[in-house]
Design a protein around this motif. Sequence first.
Motif, mmCIF file in Angstrom:
data_model
loop_
_atom_site.group_PDB
_atom_site.id
_atom_site.type_symbol
_atom_site.label_atom_id
_atom_site.label_comp_id
_atom_site.label_asym_id
_atom_site.label_seq_id
_atom_site.Cartn_x
_atom_site.Cartn_y
_atom_site.Cartn_z
ATOM 1 N N ALA B 28 43.774 48.289 19.585
ATOM 2 C CA ALA B 28 43.216 47.538 20.635
ATOM 3 C C ALA B 28 42.040 46.779 20.371
ATOM 4 O O ALA B 28 41.575 45.860 21.057
ATOM 5 C CB ALA B 28 43.023 48.487 21.665
ATOM 6 N N ALA B 111 50.383 55.382 15.027
ATOM 7 C CA ALA B 111 51.371 56.145 15.695
ATOM 8 C C ALA B 111 50.918 56.686 16.865
ATOM 9 O O ALA B 111 51.494 56.815 17.992
ATOM 10 C CB ALA B 111 51.762 57.261 14.522
ATOM 11 N N GLY B 112 49.513 57.233 16.549
ATOM 12 C CA GLY B 112 48.663 57.695 17.898
ATOM 13 C C GLY B 112 48.450 56.588 19.119
ATOM 14 O O GLY B 112 48.927 57.106 20.133
ATOM 15 N N GLU B 113 48.308 55.421 18.673
ATOM 16 C CA GLU B 113 48.011 54.520 19.432
ATOM 17 C C GLU B 113 49.296 53.833 20.129
ATOM 18 O O GLU B 113 49.436 53.418 21.239
ATOM 19 C CB GLU B 113 47.187 53.295 18.904
ATOM 20 N N ALA B 115 52.713 54.586 19.784
ATOM 21 C CA ALA B 115 54.166 55.248 19.858
ATOM 22 C C ALA B 115 54.621 55.165 21.523
ATOM 23 O O ALA B 115 55.712 55.165 21.752
ATOM 24 C CB ALA B 115 54.123 56.929 19.391
ATOM 25 N N PRO B 116 53.589 55.551 22.316
ATOM 26 C CA PRO B 116 53.942 55.585 23.851
ATOM 27 C C PRO B 116 54.384 54.396 24.274
ATOM 28 O O PRO B 116 55.268 54.016 25.305
ATOM 29 C CB PRO B 116 52.851 56.141 24.432
ATOM 30 N N ALA B 117 54.000 53.314 23.835
ATOM 31 C CA ALA B 117 53.845 52.086 24.512
ATOM 32 C C ALA B 117 54.773 50.932 23.961
ATOM 33 O O ALA B 117 55.610 50.388 24.770
ATOM 34 C CB ALA B 117 52.692 51.505 24.481
ATOM 35 N N GLU B 119 57.899 49.593 21.956
ATOM 36 C CA GLU B 119 59.388 50.086 21.232
ATOM 37 C C GLU B 119 59.651 49.541 20.046
ATOM 38 O O GLU B 119 60.040 50.304 19.095
ATOM 39 C CB GLU B 119 60.407 49.862 22.438
ATOM 40 N N ARG B 122 57.475 51.185 17.442
ATOM 41 C CA ARG B 122 57.540 52.532 17.250
ATOM 42 C C ARG B 122 58.871 52.490 16.325
ATOM 43 O O ARG B 122 58.880 53.305 15.300
ATOM 44 C CB ARG B 122 57.937 53.207 18.611
ATOM 45 N N LEU B 125 57.595 52.057 12.965
ATOM 46 C CA LEU B 125 56.718 53.475 12.214
ATOM 47 C C LEU B 125 57.739 54.361 12.195
ATOM 48 O O LEU B 125 57.542 55.027 11.164
ATOM 49 C CB LEU B 125 55.940 53.769 13.408
#
Lengths: 198, 198
Positions: B28, B111-113, B115-117, B119, B122, B125
């Motif tokens: 970001a 991965a922390g930043e 993974a949720p968002a 696809e 991800r 990764l």
Amino acid sequence: MALTRKGQATRERILEAATDLIARRGVAGTSTEDVRKAAGVSGSQLYHYFDSKQALIRAVITRQAEVPLVPGRPVMGALDSFDALRAWADAAIAHQERNSGRGECTLTSLAGELAPADERSREDLCNAFLRWRSLLHDGLRAMRERGDLVPGADLDELSMALLAALQGGSLLSQTLRTAEPMRASLNAALAYVHSFEA
Amino acid sequence: MALTRKGQATRERILEAATDLIARRGVAGTSTEDVRKAAGVSGSQLYHYFDSKQALIRAVITRQAEVPLVPGRPVMGALDSFDALRAWADAAIAHQERNSGRGECTLTSLAGELAPADERSREDLCNAFLRWRSLLHDGLRAMRERGDLVPGADLDELSMALLAALQGGSLLSQTLRTAEPMRASLNAALAYVHSFEA
């Protein structure tokens, strides 16, 4: 600032919405406007409690530090026996399984995203991790004093290894979307603790 | 698209700048304009190789997957003995010590930043982590075939535990700015592997 009961409930509702959004989308993908909508509050209400996105993020971190080590679980008792540690690990694994490995940990996400950039939030995260670690450390000390662990057991190392296993397991489970990393890393860390059994 | 030698060098310079910036500031906090400046290329050059920020991020992930398991180290030999695993762990710990615990791991941050968002990122990764895990798995299999490990050693679990220890140690060392988490988590994971010594 002392809050009325209603004020506390509003503040809590905002924090819950923010925690949930950050876990799912990351900090960068979460705007204060998203939080406002999800919490169902007005812009001036949100601003009344949190005057910037950073203030909101820091409050999320501080709130998560109060949460027991496994999200979504009621407060646990002391982690002061092999059985209690195993139950803790099983709860963390079950949490990943329930969410098909997407059992997001807000602090893990935040650590990956914020650590390089934002110094004040990093310090809040440090405090959250150190608080969690101290719960593990306290339990292990009780076990050593009771004679469950050998006198030479290095509690600093053991508590850090358990916390790192939880974080590494969480990060990989979140990315790979399976509970296997959490299971493997906690099994390994618990076996390490067992190797110091008296 | 086949690149000339000069084109490949330019592309590599852009990726190096992006990897470095992301490790330090997160995704970001890194704009394509920042990358352009750091790499010393024009906007049209950058766009020629990466037509979006996402394309650039995905190329960073793919490139990091090629890197050996400890950044800043020349390519390692096979991780197929207790000595080789210990040397790998020591290199990871030394990397954190050299950087006062700020030895950033680009993939851990990502991965922390992400993974949720995101696809597609991800999935990239995932592939990077699974590639690293297979290096560990290959080494452990050689050890089991040679008779260093007992026949019943669960290589899937052991390799995942080692990778999770590396990631958890990296995440906590990055946040707490000390090498202790990396040391504790890798010592614990290696001790677990040793517990299956034949």
